[in-house]
Design a protein around this motif. Structure first.
Motif, PDB file in Angstrom:
ATOM      1  N   TYR A  12       0.848  -1.201   0.000  1.00  0.00           N
ATOM      2  CA  TYR A  12       0.000   0.000   0.000  1.00  0.00           C
ATOM      3  C   TYR A  12       0.880   1.245   0.000  1.00  0.00           C
ATOM      4  CZ  TYR A  12      -3.699   3.283   1.158  1.00  0.00           C
ATOM      5  OH  TYR A  12      -4.581   4.335   1.125  1.00  0.00           O
ATOM      6  N   LEU A  13       0.851   1.958  -1.117  1.00  0.00           N
ATOM      7  CA  LEU A  13       1.640   3.188  -1.273  1.00  0.00           C
ATOM      8  C   LEU A  13       0.743   4.327  -1.739  1.00  0.00           C
ATOM      9  CD1 LEU A  13       4.859   1.663  -2.870  1.00  0.00           C
ATOM     10  CD2 LEU A  13       4.759   2.891  -0.693  1.00  0.00           C
ATOM     11  N   ASP A  14      -0.440   4.421  -1.112  1.00  0.00           N
ATOM     12  CA  ASP A  14      -1.394   5.482  -1.441  1.00  0.00           C
ATOM     13  C   ASP A  14      -1.847   6.192  -0.167  1.00  0.00           C
ATOM     14  OD1 ASP A  14      -2.839   7.031  -3.197  1.00  0.00           O
ATOM     15  OD2 ASP A  14      -4.542   5.661  -3.314  1.00  0.00           O
ATOM     16  N   ASN A  15      -0.872   6.516   0.668  1.00  0.00           N
ATOM     17  CA  ASN A  15      -1.171   7.090   1.984  1.00  0.00           C
ATOM     18  C   ASN A  15      -1.633   8.538   1.934  1.00  0.00           C
ATOM     19  OD1 ASN A  15      -0.312   4.949   4.144  1.00  0.00           O
ATOM     20  ND2 ASN A  15       1.249   4.867   2.550  1.00  0.00           N
ATOM     21  N   ALA A  16      -1.454   9.209   0.789  1.00  0.00           N
ATOM     22  CA  ALA A  16      -2.007  10.561   0.650  1.00  0.00           C
ATOM     23  C   ALA A  16      -3.520  10.491   0.440  1.00  0.00           C
ATOM     24  CB  ALA A  16      -1.344  11.304  -0.504  1.00  0.00           C
ATOM     25  N   ALA A  17      -4.013   9.312   0.031  1.00  0.00           N
ATOM     26  CA  ALA A  17      -5.454   9.112  -0.129  1.00  0.00           C
ATOM     27  C   ALA A  17      -6.090   8.787   1.219  1.00  0.00           C
ATOM     28  CB  ALA A  17      -5.727   7.983  -1.118  1.00  0.00           C
TER      29      ALA A  17
ATOM     30  N   TYR B 237       7.701  14.904   2.698  1.00  0.00           N
ATOM     31  CA  TYR B 237       8.442  13.643   2.676  1.00  0.00           C
ATOM     32  C   TYR B 237       7.518  12.436   2.456  1.00  0.00           C
ATOM     33  CZ  TYR B 237       6.927  13.536   7.604  1.00  0.00           C
ATOM     34  OH  TYR B 237       6.192  13.554   8.766  1.00  0.00           O
ATOM     35  N   THR B 238       6.215  12.666   2.416  1.00  0.00           N
ATOM     36  CA  THR B 238       5.269  11.560   2.268  1.00  0.00           C
ATOM     37  C   THR B 238       4.814  11.332   0.827  1.00  0.00           C
ATOM     38  OG1 THR B 238       3.361  12.990   2.685  1.00  0.00           O
ATOM     39  CG2 THR B 238       4.365  11.926   4.606  1.00  0.00           C
ATOM     40  N   ILE B 239       5.130  12.258  -0.091  1.00  0.00           N
ATOM     41  CA  ILE B 239       4.578  12.190  -1.453  1.00  0.00           C
ATOM     42  C   ILE B 239       5.682  12.261  -2.505  1.00  0.00           C
ATOM     43  CG2 ILE B 239       3.133  13.405  -3.157  1.00  0.00           C
ATOM     44  CD1 ILE B 239       1.374  14.339  -0.812  1.00  0.00           C
ATOM     45  N   LEU B 240       5.598  11.381  -3.506  1.00  0.00           N
ATOM     46  CA  LEU B 240       6.498  11.411  -4.663  1.00  0.00           C
ATOM     47  C   LEU B 240       5.658  11.187  -5.912  1.00  0.00           C
ATOM     48  CD1 LEU B 240       9.471  11.531  -5.668  1.00  0.00           C
ATOM     49  CD2 LEU B 240       9.477   9.036  -5.594  1.00  0.00           C
ATOM     50  N   ASN B 241       5.643  12.180  -6.810  1.00  0.00           N
ATOM     51  CA  ASN B 241       4.856  12.102  -8.032  1.00  0.00           C
ATOM     52  C   ASN B 241       5.796  11.871  -9.202  1.00  0.00           C
ATOM     53  OD1 ASN B 241       3.094  12.811 -10.344  1.00  0.00           O
ATOM     54  ND2 ASN B 241       1.671  13.442  -8.726  1.00  0.00           N
ATOM     55  N   VAL B 242       5.682  10.706  -9.823  1.00  0.00           N
ATOM     56  CA  VAL B 242       6.651  10.235 -10.817  1.00  0.00           C
ATOM     57  C   VAL B 242       6.041  10.264 -12.213  1.00  0.00           C
ATOM     58  CG1 VAL B 242       8.130   8.301 -11.485  1.00  0.00           C
ATOM     59  CG2 VAL B 242       7.603   8.703  -9.056  1.00  0.00           C
ATOM     60  N   ARG B 243       6.787  10.823 -13.167  1.00  0.00           N
ATOM     61  CA  ARG B 243       6.349  10.852 -14.562  1.00  0.00           C
ATOM     62  C   ARG B 243       7.221   9.913 -15.390  1.00  0.00           C
ATOM     63  NH1 ARG B 243       7.038  15.828 -15.413  1.00  0.00           N
ATOM     64  NH2 ARG B 243       8.722  15.945 -16.945  1.00  0.00           N
ATOM     65  N   PHE B 244       6.597   8.879 -15.935  1.00  0.00           N
ATOM     66  CA  PHE B 244       7.324   7.905 -16.739  1.00  0.00           C
ATOM     67  C   PHE B 244       7.438   8.401 -18.184  1.00  0.00           C
ATOM     68  CE2 PHE B 244       5.741   5.531 -13.126  1.00  0.00           C
ATOM     69  CZ  PHE B 244       6.854   4.787 -12.764  1.00  0.00           C
TER      70      PHE B 244
ATOM     71  N   VAL C  70       2.467   8.706 -11.816  1.00  0.00           N
ATOM     72  CA  VAL C  70       2.004   7.902 -10.679  1.00  0.00           C
ATOM     73  C   VAL C  70       2.408   8.599  -9.387  1.00  0.00           C
ATOM     74  CG1 VAL C  70       2.272   5.706  -9.444  1.00  0.00           C
ATOM     75  CG2 VAL C  70       2.122   5.711 -11.937  1.00  0.00           C
ATOM     76  N   ARG C  71       1.459   8.693  -8.462  1.00  0.00           N
ATOM     77  CA  ARG C  71       1.766   9.238  -7.140  1.00  0.00           C
ATOM     78  C   ARG C  71       2.002   8.094  -6.167  1.00  0.00           C
ATOM     79  NH1 ARG C  71      -2.858  12.155  -3.698  1.00  0.00           N
ATOM     80  NH2 ARG C  71      -3.469   9.978  -3.536  1.00  0.00           N
ATOM     81  N   PHE C  72       3.220   8.046  -5.630  1.00  0.00           N
ATOM     82  CA  PHE C  72       3.550   7.133  -4.535  1.00  0.00           C
ATOM     83  C   PHE C  72       3.489   7.952  -3.245  1.00  0.00           C
ATOM     84  CE2 PHE C  72       5.771   5.534  -8.255  1.00  0.00           C
ATOM     85  CZ  PHE C  72       5.543   4.159  -8.213  1.00  0.00           C
ATOM     86  N   SER C  73       2.814   7.455  -2.240  1.00  0.00           N
ATOM     87  CA  SER C  73       2.772   8.187  -0.964  1.00  0.00           C
ATOM     88  C   SER C  73       2.978   7.204   0.181  1.00  0.00           C
ATOM     89  CB  SER C  73       1.474   8.980  -0.814  1.00  0.00           C
ATOM     90  OG  SER C  73       0.340   8.218  -1.135  1.00  0.00           O
ATOM     91  N   PHE C  74       3.819   7.605   1.122  1.00  0.00           N
ATOM     92  CA  PHE C  74       4.401   6.695   2.103  1.00  0.00           C
ATOM     93  C   PHE C  74       3.854   6.902   3.513  1.00  0.00           C
ATOM     94  CE2 PHE C  74       7.367   8.410  -1.028  1.00  0.00           C
ATOM     95  CZ  PHE C  74       7.739   7.275  -1.734  1.00  0.00           C
ATOM     96  N   SER C  75       4.029   5.871   4.333  1.00  0.00           N
ATOM     97  CA  SER C  75       3.707   5.981   5.760  1.00  0.00           C
ATOM     98  C   SER C  75       4.731   5.194   6.563  1.00  0.00           C
ATOM     99  CB  SER C  75       2.301   5.447   6.046  1.00  0.00           C
ATOM    100  OG  SER C  75       2.314   4.039   6.231  1.00  0.00           O
ATOM    101  N   LYS C  76       4.600   5.266   7.865  1.00  0.00           N
ATOM    102  CA  LYS C  76       5.503   4.558   8.776  1.00  0.00           C
ATOM    103  C   LYS C  76       5.384   3.043   8.644  1.00  0.00           C
ATOM    104  CE  LYS C  76       2.132   4.852  12.568  1.00  0.00           C
ATOM    105  NZ  LYS C  76       1.863   5.411  13.910  1.00  0.00           N
TER     106      LYS C  76
END
Length: 379
Positions: free
Chosen positions: A5-10, A297-304, A353-359
């Protein structure tokens, strides 16, 4: 199949301690806080203690906190109150705000003929301060500035103090949607003189369906919901007692562990940035999301470097949950309004793609994500 699960901003996984508080309160504090008997008084006392404890974290008084059903309601309550009760005639916002702000501004423009001005943002999505100053100088009408502290899609951090200073200088009110910030960054509302903020518990491992609006002392509040005069008349509806107590616990945990969690999650984000750059030099990062100083530090928006409409679906089928834009738009064919605003047509057509992280995330999970993307690249 392992799920990642890498959608912690949601939304975020609810902390076990929060679940325990919710369960205990549901069993033991079931009275209506508006009732005058002992069960009601017990519930009322629990709600008011939670309000007081939450207020302390932000260096404000309990009377400045209004419990809501989440961040969207808080944004609506603040913006509508500014117009209907505080005589605001003009709102300055940006075109990359959350739809809870943008759609509400559109509604206020249609219903009350409020002037909506949009401050310019640069190619990275940063608010151009000089343009904000220009707009603030351009009219004597009572103005509210509404800019989010952290953009929910690209993670850009707003310079809250600089915006506050400009608003004070030009006698404008300042509202910030802090939904992506609370629980991840410290915010002293005495030190950063914001007039209004919106908060949602499920973004920091609390329950869904609860949040709060902060109204600086001295501003009256005209309710959107009528019928019971709860929340000192600011919001009618029986208080969601167990969720409020869960939110109180979630804030307490988040703030107590803020530095340790921040350092850990920053490490995850840096690791994924490094891995993606190693995967392809043509992978880019939207906004300032790869800049550790200018983004959350919780969000990374990646453009392929390609257009693959099925990438999110294929990631999901592989057990990897991420987002293409705001989760509020998931399932629709509408592209990200944020990326459309800041990217060229050519770059906006590529898959982001937005990857968003948690502990709760791990390096091992990120390795699996990178391995999957590497296989996709070779196919």
């Amino acid at each position: 199949m392992k799920t990642i699960y890498l959608d912690n901003a949601a939304t975020t996984q609810i902390d076990d301690e929060v679940i325990n508080v919710i369960n205990t309160s549901m069993k033991n504090i079931y009275g209506n806080p508006s009732s005058t008997h002992q069960f009601g008084r017990k519930a009322k006392s629990a709600v008011e203690t939670a309000r007081k404890n939450i207020a302390k974290h932000f260096n404000v008084s309990a009377s400045e906190i209004v419990f809501t059903a989440g961040g969207t309601e808080a944004d609506n309550l603040i913006l509508q109150n500014a117009v209907s009760n505080l005589n605001v005639k003009r709102i300055i916002t940006s075109k990359i705000e959350h739809h809870a702000v943008l759609h509400t501004c559109n509604h206020l423009q249609e219903k009350f003929n409020v002037i909506i001005d949009y401050v310019k943002v640069d190619a990275f999505g940063a608010v151009i301060i000089e343009d904000l100053e220009r707009l603030l100088k351009a009219s004597k009408a009572k103005t509210l500035v509404s800019l989010m502290m952290i953009n929910n899609e690209i993670g850009n951090l707003l310079d809250i103090n600089k915006i506050s200073d400009k608003c004070i200088k030009h006698n404008a009110l300042f509202h910030s949607d802090t939904v992506q910030a609370i629980g991840h960054y410290s915010l002293d509302l005495k030190e950063s003189p914001i007039d209004f903020i919106a908060v949602s518990a499920h973004k920091f491992h609390g329950p869904k369906g609860v949040g709060f609006a902060y109204f600086k002392k001295g501003f009256g509040i005209m309710p959107m919901l009528h019928g019971g005069d709860q929340e000192r008349g600011a919001r009618s509806s029986t208080e969601n007692v167990h969720s409020i107590l869960g939110m109180e616990k979630a804030i307490q945990i988040a703030i107590s562990n803020l530095e340790n969690d921040k350092n850990y999650i920053e490490g995850l984000k840096k690791y994924l940035i490094f891995g993606l750059k190693k995967l392809s030099k043509n992978i880019k990062f939207n906004g300032f999301s790869s800049d550790m100083q200018k983004s959350s530090y919780t969000i990374l928006n990646v453009r392929f470097p390609f257009n693959n409409a099925m990438l999110l679906f294929s990631l999901d089928m592989a057990g990897i949950s991420v987002s293409g834009g705001s989760a509020c738009q998931s399932g629709s064919n509408i592209g990200s309004h944020v990326l459309s605003e800041i990217l060229t047509d050519e770059d906006a057509d590529k898959t982001s793609v937005r990857f968003s992280f948690s502990k709760y995330n791990t390096i091992q999970e990120l390795d699996l994500v990178l391995d999957y993307l590497k296989k996709q690249k070779s196919n």
